[in-house]
Scaffold this active site. Structure first.
Site, PDB file in Angstrom:
ATOM      1  CE  LYS A  54      -5.924   2.027  -0.954  1.00 14.29           C
ATOM      2  NZ  LYS A  54      -6.713   2.391   0.364  1.00 14.29           N
ATOM      3  CE1 TYR A  93      -2.935   2.950   0.746  1.00 12.45           C
ATOM      4  CE2 TYR A  93      -3.199   2.514   2.922  1.00 12.45           C
ATOM      5  CZ  TYR A  93      -3.691   3.168   1.858  1.00 12.45           C
ATOM      6  OH  TYR A  93      -4.605   4.447   2.056  1.00 12.45           O
TER       7      TYR A  93
END
Length: 298
Positions: A167, A139
């Site tokens: 992400k 992320y």
């Protein structure tokens, strides 16, 4: 699309953690949220990520919320667990605690505040991956962490078997192309930016981990279902109606506006957040309400 890619694709909800006025997690409301997203057609849920207020929940609370989310889902929708920390040892502890929880994978953020080098970021995620068999999704959100994980570092990490995706929340859609080029077509790229999410799909992303999805779940599920089969005219029509909302849900720090919006729509019983976050400023509330009306949600 591989089985794993299909597991982490489409319209993924960065789920809020509902709380009562005392700041306690409202598990009955959480159960209703899970049902709501299953009925709306969401593809997966992220439990206790940034939007779920992971930073102000204890490790024990994080684990309990994740386990209850899995319990409520009953295998009908994949649950991705927020499991990041800025101390590698703490992230490992959290990841190990989730070993038998039933989650589909873990979402682990780039260490925040302490600003590691690219080598430090690499070693951090490598150590986490080595402690578990659970699929790991990186992320990258430099606007919050103060550190930007470069595509070259992502490509190195993609060589580790159970690091399966990222992400990417910079909002820079050129990153999607760069990561795909360096990490390979089987490495999953998920946008973490609602305003540019549809453009990310056009450039090869498999899905979007979305804040807007909390309050426009069916629209978002429909939009990304259309987009992933190449029907961008229908997807753009929905996105145009939601664009004001994509922006205004960040008019104050996330998840402040989205919790207020969810409360305004009756999806949760309270807009309460744990300090240092406070509920949406009164003078801002009409602006978010207007965005809800433009989106057709009010």
């Amino acid at each position: 699309m591989s089985a794993q890619n299909s597991l982490f694709s489409g319209s993924i909800v960065a789920l809020v953690t509902p709380m009562n006025h005392y700041g306690e997690v409202d598990f009955s409301c959480l159960e209703k949220l899970v049902e709501h997203h299953i009925e709306a057609g969401s593809n997966a849920l992220v439990s206790v990520g940034t939007t779920g207020e992971s930073a102000t929940l204890s490790i024990e609370e994080n684990v309990k919320v994740i386990e209850k989310t899995v319990e409520f889902a009953k295998g009908r929708i994949p649950i991705i667990a927020g499991a990041g920390a800025n101390a590698t040892s703490e992230a490992i502890t959290m990841t190990k605690l989730l070993r038998d929880s039933g989650v589909a994978g873990c979402l682990s953020v780039v260490p925040y505040y302490n600003k590691p080098t690219q080598e430090g970021i690499y070693q951090h995620f490598k150590a986490i991956a080595e402690c578990t068999n659970l699929p790991q999704i990186l992320y990258n959100v430099p606007s919050r962490t103060g550190s930007d994980m470069k595509p070259e570092t992502v490509a190195r990490l993609a060589e580790i078997e159970n690091i399966v995706g990222i992400k990417e929340a910079t909002g820079d859609v050129s990153r999607i192309v760069k990561i795909k080029q360096l990490a390979g077509k089987n490495f999953i790229v998920l946008s973490g930016d609602d305003a540019t999410g549809l453009e990310a799909i056009k450039l090869g992303a498999e899905g979007v981990i979305s804040v807007t999805n909390n309050i426009a779940a069916k629209d978002m599920a429909d939009m990304y279902r259309y987009a992933l089969v190449g029907d961008f005219d229908k997807a753009e029509e929905i996105n145009a109606r939601l664009m004001r909302l994509h922006h205004d849900l960040f008019i104050e720090s996330n998840p402040i506006p989205v919790k207020w919006a969810a409360y305004r729509l009756g999806l949760i019983k309270s807009s309460h957040l744990r300090l240092p976050l406070t509920t949406l400023s009164e003078e801002i509330q009409p602006k978010v309400e207007d965005a809800l009306k433009i989106a057709g949600l009010l």
